[in-house]
Motif scaffolding. Structure first.
Motif, PDB file in Angstrom:
ATOM      1  N   VAL A  17      -3.858  -3.950   2.991  1.00  0.00           N
ATOM      2  CA  VAL A  17      -3.548  -2.662   3.623  1.00  0.00           C
ATOM      3  C   VAL A  17      -2.822  -1.672   2.706  1.00  0.00           C
ATOM      4  CG1 VAL A  17      -2.181  -1.562   5.463  1.00  0.00           C
ATOM      5  CG2 VAL A  17      -3.705  -3.457   6.011  1.00  0.00           C
ATOM      6  N   PRO A  18      -1.775  -2.084   1.965  1.00  0.00           N
ATOM      7  CA  PRO A  18      -1.098  -1.082   1.120  1.00  0.00           C
ATOM      8  C   PRO A  18      -2.041  -0.420   0.113  1.00  0.00           C
ATOM      9  CG  PRO A  18       0.262  -3.046   1.319  1.00  0.00           C
ATOM     10  CD  PRO A  18      -1.063  -3.380   1.941  1.00  0.00           C
ATOM     11  N   ARG A  21      -4.339   1.948   2.015  1.00  0.00           N
ATOM     12  CA  ARG A  21      -3.614   3.161   2.428  1.00  0.00           C
ATOM     13  C   ARG A  21      -3.408   4.100   1.247  1.00  0.00           C
ATOM     14  NH1 ARG A  21       1.700   3.417   4.608  1.00  0.00           N
ATOM     15  NH2 ARG A  21       1.129   5.121   5.974  1.00  0.00           N
ATOM     16  N   ALA A  22      -2.997   3.539   0.117  1.00  0.00           N
ATOM     17  CA  ALA A  22      -2.752   4.382  -1.060  1.00  0.00           C
ATOM     18  C   ALA A  22      -4.035   5.107  -1.455  1.00  0.00           C
ATOM     19  CB  ALA A  22      -2.240   3.528  -2.222  1.00  0.00           C
ATOM     20  N   PHE A  23      -5.139   4.390  -1.410  1.00  0.00           N
ATOM     21  CA  PHE A  23      -6.431   4.995  -1.743  1.00  0.00           C
ATOM     22  C   PHE A  23      -6.795   6.067  -0.716  1.00  0.00           C
ATOM     23  CE2 PHE A  23     -11.236   4.554  -1.696  1.00  0.00           C
ATOM     24  CZ  PHE A  23     -11.440   5.193  -2.908  1.00  0.00           C
ATOM     25  N   ILE A  25      -4.848   7.751   1.370  1.00  0.00           N
ATOM     26  CA  ILE A  25      -3.957   8.915   1.328  1.00  0.00           C
ATOM     27  C   ILE A  25      -4.339   9.806   0.149  1.00  0.00           C
ATOM     28  CG2 ILE A  25      -1.579   9.698   0.951  1.00  0.00           C
ATOM     29  CD1 ILE A  25      -0.664   7.113   2.434  1.00  0.00           C
ATOM     30  N   SER A  26      -4.608   9.194  -0.987  1.00  0.00           N
ATOM     31  CA  SER A  26      -4.971   9.967  -2.169  1.00  0.00           C
ATOM     32  C   SER A  26      -6.328  10.632  -2.009  1.00  0.00           C
ATOM     33  CB  SER A  26      -4.992   9.072  -3.402  1.00  0.00           C
ATOM     34  OG  SER A  26      -3.800   8.340  -3.510  1.00  0.00           O
ATOM     35  N   ASP A  35      -4.405   6.928   7.689  1.00  0.00           N
ATOM     36  CA  ASP A  35      -4.150   5.751   8.525  1.00  0.00           C
ATOM     37  C   ASP A  35      -5.281   5.519   9.521  1.00  0.00           C
ATOM     38  OD1 ASP A  35      -1.903   4.861   7.275  1.00  0.00           O
ATOM     39  OD2 ASP A  35      -0.499   5.856   8.617  1.00  0.00           O
ATOM     40  N   ASP A  36      -5.851   6.601  10.033  1.00  0.00           N
ATOM     41  CA  ASP A  36      -7.027   6.439  10.894  1.00  0.00           C
ATOM     42  C   ASP A  36      -8.169   5.806  10.118  1.00  0.00           C
ATOM     43  OD1 ASP A  36      -5.695   7.509  13.021  1.00  0.00           O
ATOM     44  OD2 ASP A  36      -6.551   9.520  12.827  1.00  0.00           O
ATOM     45  N   VAL A  38      -7.906   3.825   7.530  1.00  0.00           N
ATOM     46  CA  VAL A  38      -7.598   2.414   7.273  1.00  0.00           C
ATOM     47  C   VAL A  38      -7.862   1.584   8.534  1.00  0.00           C
ATOM     48  CG1 VAL A  38      -5.775   0.765   6.706  1.00  0.00           C
ATOM     49  CG2 VAL A  38      -5.945   2.913   5.444  1.00  0.00           C
ATOM     50  N   GLN A  39      -7.439   2.116   9.678  1.00  0.00           N
ATOM     51  CA  GLN A  39      -7.670   1.401  10.933  1.00  0.00           C
ATOM     52  C   GLN A  39      -9.164   1.212  11.201  1.00  0.00           C
ATOM     53  OE1 GLN A  39      -5.132   1.967  14.097  1.00  0.00           O
ATOM     54  NE2 GLN A  39      -6.552   1.224  15.656  1.00  0.00           N
ATOM     55  N   LEU A  42     -10.506  -1.495   8.942  1.00  0.00           N
ATOM     56  CA  LEU A  42     -10.198  -2.861   9.378  1.00  0.00           C
ATOM     57  C   LEU A  42     -11.092  -3.270  10.549  1.00  0.00           C
ATOM     58  CD1 LEU A  42      -6.284  -2.817   9.168  1.00  0.00           C
ATOM     59  CD2 LEU A  42      -7.875  -3.925   7.595  1.00  0.00           C
TER      60      LEU A  42
ATOM     61  N   TYR B  44       0.841   6.383  -7.326  1.00  0.00           N
ATOM     62  CA  TYR B  44       0.182   5.337  -6.548  1.00  0.00           C
ATOM     63  C   TYR B  44       1.146   4.209  -6.190  1.00  0.00           C
ATOM     64  CZ  TYR B  44      -4.488   3.825  -5.101  1.00  0.00           C
ATOM     65  OH  TYR B  44      -5.615   3.516  -4.387  1.00  0.00           O
ATOM     66  N   LEU B  47       3.075   5.035  -3.251  1.00  0.00           N
ATOM     67  CA  LEU B  47       2.307   4.880  -2.014  1.00  0.00           C
ATOM     68  C   LEU B  47       2.158   3.411  -1.634  1.00  0.00           C
ATOM     69  CD1 LEU B  47      -0.628   7.433  -2.514  1.00  0.00           C
ATOM     70  CD2 LEU B  47       1.395   7.683  -1.083  1.00  0.00           C
ATOM     71  N   MET B  48       1.971   2.570  -2.654  1.00  0.00           N
ATOM     72  CA  MET B  48       1.799   1.136  -2.391  1.00  0.00           C
ATOM     73  C   MET B  48       3.054   0.509  -1.793  1.00  0.00           C
ATOM     74  SD  MET B  48      -1.281   0.019  -3.565  1.00  0.00           S
ATOM     75  CE  MET B  48      -1.042  -1.698  -3.985  1.00  0.00           C
ATOM     76  N   ARG B  55       1.063  -0.456  13.424  1.00  0.00           N
ATOM     77  CA  ARG B  55      -0.232  -0.444  14.102  1.00  0.00           C
ATOM     78  C   ARG B  55      -1.214  -1.415  13.458  1.00  0.00           C
ATOM     79  NH1 ARG B  55      -2.488   5.606  12.529  1.00  0.00           N
ATOM     80  NH2 ARG B  55      -4.520   4.882  13.174  1.00  0.00           N
ATOM     81  N   PHE B  56      -1.088  -1.602  12.140  1.00  0.00           N
ATOM     82  CA  PHE B  56      -2.028  -2.492  11.462  1.00  0.00           C
ATOM     83  C   PHE B  56      -1.687  -3.960  11.707  1.00  0.00           C
ATOM     84  CE2 PHE B  56      -2.166   1.354   8.633  1.00  0.00           C
ATOM     85  CZ  PHE B  56      -3.340   1.832   9.186  1.00  0.00           C
ATOM     86  N   LEU B  59      -2.799  -4.650  15.202  1.00  0.00           N
ATOM     87  CA  LEU B  59      -4.260  -4.762  15.237  1.00  0.00           C
ATOM     88  C   LEU B  59      -4.712  -6.159  14.807  1.00  0.00           C
ATOM     89  CD1 LEU B  59      -6.954  -2.937  15.435  1.00  0.00           C
ATOM     90  CD2 LEU B  59      -6.818  -2.932  12.951  1.00  0.00           C
TER      91      LEU B  59
END
Lengths: 181, 74
Positions: A17-18, A21-23, A25-26, A35-36, A38-39, A42, B44, B47-48, B55-56, B59
């Motif tokens: 996930v991290p 998310r980083a990808f 967001i960028s 985040d949507d 990423v969700q 998944l 990056y 962000l990481m 939520r994840f 899920l």
């Protein structure tokens, strides 16, 4: 696939996930939207697990899903707001969600100015740690195309950030300004 | 007829050993390239290190509960 594999799978997905998310967001420039993405990634991955080949790169598979979701959503939005030349997208800036602090504003803005194909290539190679071959698979293009996109992305960033002119470049211009002040 | 600009094969060749710049594919000098790379990774990394939103986790917990004991769901 046995039920015993599920806890491992949960851990593997959570561990991914991290990076996703980083990808995201960028790529998307907005934390909420990322985040949507990423969700959705998944959920899509979970419902398509039977297509995942055990022993292959789970991360690359997840990034492929996310990247494809991003592009189909982007195309849909572009149709909806009638933005054939992408000028709306060109104006997109980073809007962090409330409570999320993001640094590197200059760099992030410059990154947002890049065409999507160059930005994603640079992110996959320069930040996410994929090989050129993996990035080519994720983007569904030739290895040479990825290399050329990464080169062009670096050139444009260098031009926008004027790294050529600055001798002692800090993490961003704020640091630079602070050092000079 | 000039083919310089459109020669894609020239771009495919990874020019790592020679420091010469190809006219068809101007490269950044290595220090500029390093600076771009350093900034990208620094951004990056930040962000990481953001905490994973609940939520994840929720899920994936649901997935575990749903499939708990039986692995035939998918």
């Amino acid at each position: 696939m046995s039920s015993e594999a599920e806890p491992d799978l949960r851990e593997a997905l959570l561990a991914a996930v991290p990076g996703l998310r980083a990808f995201a967001i960028s790529l998307a420039g907005q934390v909420d939207r990322a985040d949507d993405l990423v969700q959705d990634t998944l959920l899509r991955a979970l419902s398509n697990l039977h297509r995942f080949e055990q022993g292959t790169n789970l991360n690359a598979w997840l990034f492929t899903i996310l990247r494809n979701l991003f592009h189909s959503e982007y195309r849909k939005r572009r149709r909806e707001i009638e933005d054939p030349d992408g000028s709306y997208v060109g104006r997109l800036k980073v809007h962090p969600a409330q409570g999320v602090h993001l640094d590197f504003e200059d760099f992030r803005s410059a990154l947002a100015e890049l065409p999507d194909d160059q930005r994603e290539a640079l992110l996959l190679i320069g930040a996410s740690g994929f090989s050129y071959e993996e990035a080519a698979q994720i983007c569904g293009c030739a290895v040479g195309t990825i290399k050329s996109r990464v080169n062009r992305a670096r050139q444009r960033l260098a031009g926008m950030l004027k790294v050529d002119d600055v001798e002692d470049l800090g993490p961003d211009s704020m640091t630079r300004a602070a050092l000079q002040g | 007829m000039t083919v310089d600009k459109g020669n894609k094969l020239a771009r495919v060749v990874h020019d790592s050993s020679s420091g010469r710049k190809l006219a068809t594919d101007p490269k950044l000098d290595s220090s500029s390239q390093k600076r771009i790379g350093d900034q990208l990774r620094a951004m990056y990394d930040e962000l990481m290190q953001q905490p994973v939103p609940d939520r994840f986790k929720e899920l994936l917990d649901q997935l575990e509960k749903k499939n708990g004991g039986k692995g035939a769901a998918q």
